[in-house]
Motif scaffolding. Structure first.
Motif, PDB file in Angstrom:
ATOM      1  N   LEU A 250       0.085   6.493  -8.063  1.00 38.64           N
ATOM      2  CA  LEU A 250      -0.172   5.534  -6.995  1.00 38.64           C
ATOM      3  C   LEU A 250       0.647   5.810  -5.739  1.00 38.64           C
ATOM      4  N   ASN A 251       0.139   5.282  -4.647  1.00 38.02           N
ATOM      5  CA  ASN A 251       0.943   5.098  -3.450  1.00 38.02           C
ATOM      6  C   ASN A 251       1.549   3.699  -3.560  1.00 38.02           C
ATOM      7  N   PRO A 252       2.873   3.562  -3.563  1.00 32.27           N
ATOM      8  CA  PRO A 252       3.470   2.227  -3.705  1.00 32.27           C
ATOM      9  C   PRO A 252       2.974   1.224  -2.671  1.00 32.27           C
ATOM     10  N   LEU A 253       2.540   1.708  -1.511  1.00 35.54           N
ATOM     11  CA  LEU A 253       2.081   0.802  -0.459  1.00 35.54           C
ATOM     12  C   LEU A 253       0.773   0.112  -0.825  1.00 35.54           C
ATOM     13  N   THR A 254      -0.027   0.735  -1.691  1.00 31.29           N
ATOM     14  CA  THR A 254      -1.335   0.157  -2.037  1.00 31.29           C
ATOM     15  C   THR A 254      -1.458  -0.147  -3.522  1.00 31.29           C
ATOM     16  N   ALA A 255      -0.348  -0.125  -4.246  1.00 28.96           N
ATOM     17  CA  ALA A 255      -0.389  -0.342  -5.699  1.00 28.96           C
ATOM     18  C   ALA A 255      -1.023  -1.678  -6.062  1.00 28.96           C
ATOM     19  N   ASP A 256      -0.666  -2.740  -5.350  1.00 25.03           N
ATOM     20  CA  ASP A 256      -1.215  -4.061  -5.668  1.00 25.03           C
ATOM     21  C   ASP A 256      -2.719  -4.112  -5.397  1.00 25.03           C
TER      22      ASP A 256
END
Length: 288
Positions: A250-256
């Protein structure tokens, strides 16, 4: 030419520790020179030919070209993979993803047959697919990529490392994907490290990554940065066997956002795990 002089030439790009490691790796791989040889000053005893070759490499390194592309190999999960500018250089984070998949697969067997159909989407150098094929020898591994260069490189890596992987040209964003692959057997496990970097992150990225690594494998579309996750999630929901697992880097910025998308699709037991730096980097989801 001395070792100290060599690594100091790279400190305008890398910190001292990384500069030293890069020069040591070049001397090892290209000139078969051990750390003991370096400590004994054998760098100064190179032949005229080797000095010329080393200088050519240093000039490329000083321009920021990744050392992996220059020497043609990258280490990944204890093996060396051939890499060139047509594929991303394998990252330590992706090694963590492979270990996560292997551990989860071993746990999920629970005494049952280890036979498992695995799909790697966006294989690049083949590092994920080949590692899984070698570490899970009873698995049947297939790998997709949109790039012919990537498929060529990955196929060569599979051959040199003795891994049995089926490579296929496939664009996961192609609207005909579901129709074209409707007759394929269902998968037990799908894994992907798709393009996920957003253009707004460019200022924080190393120049050697932006200048040399393939943009198509790095960047997600600006208008929908999770589109690859959505498409792969939709495909996985249709083609995973019941109880099948989906894994993402994942990209942590778009994980949610990715979690919400998979939850809407119907996936259960969605779990995010952090990488070694404490960032939300990996996802596991199950199709019930």
């Amino acid at each position: 030419m001395e070792y100290e002089e060599l690594w100091h030439r790279l400190t305008h790009i890398y910190d001292a520790g990384e500069a030293k490691a890069i020069v040591r790796w070049v001397l090892d791989v290209r000139l078969d020179m051990s750390w003991t040889d370096i400590l004994c000053g054998k760098v100064t005893e190179l032949s005229a030919h080797d000095q010329t070759e080393l200088e050519k490499i240093m000039l490329r390194l000083e321009k920021g070209e990744p050392v992996q592309y220059i020497i043609g190999v990258a280490d990944f999960c204890g093996r060396q993979f051939h890499v060139e500018p047509g594929v991303l250089i394998p990252r330590p984070e992706t090694e963590e993803l492979c270990r996560m998949v292997i551990e989860e697969r071993e746990i999920s067997q629970k005494g049952q047959s280890p036979l498992c159909e695995i799909l790697d989407i966006g294989t690049g150098s083949g590092c994920i697919a080949i590692t899984l094929a070698l570490e899970l020898p009873d698995a049947k591994v297939t790998a997709w990529d949109i790039s012919d260069d990537a498929l060529r490189i990955a196929g060569g890596n599979a051959k040199s490392l003795g891994a049995n992987v089926t490579f296929e040209h496939c664009d996961v964003l192609d609207s005909s994907l579901f129709t074209l692959h409707s007759s394929l057997p269902s998968w037990d496990l799908i894994v992907s490290n798709p393009p996920y970097i957003q253009p707004i992150e460019c200022d924080e990225m190393a120049k050697n990554v932006l200048d040399y690594e393939p943009q198509i494998a790095l960047f997600a579309p600006e208008d929908n940065p999770i589109v690859f996750y959505q498409r792969i999630g939709d495909y996985a929901w249709q083609h995973l066997n019941p109880g099948g697992l989906l894994f993402f880097e994942l990209n942590p910025l778009t994980a949610d956002q990715v979690c919400d998308s998979l939850r809407t699709t119907g996936f259960m037991e969605i779990e995010i795990r952090k990488d070694q730096f404490g960032k939300n980097r990996f996802l596991k989801a199950m199709k019930i």
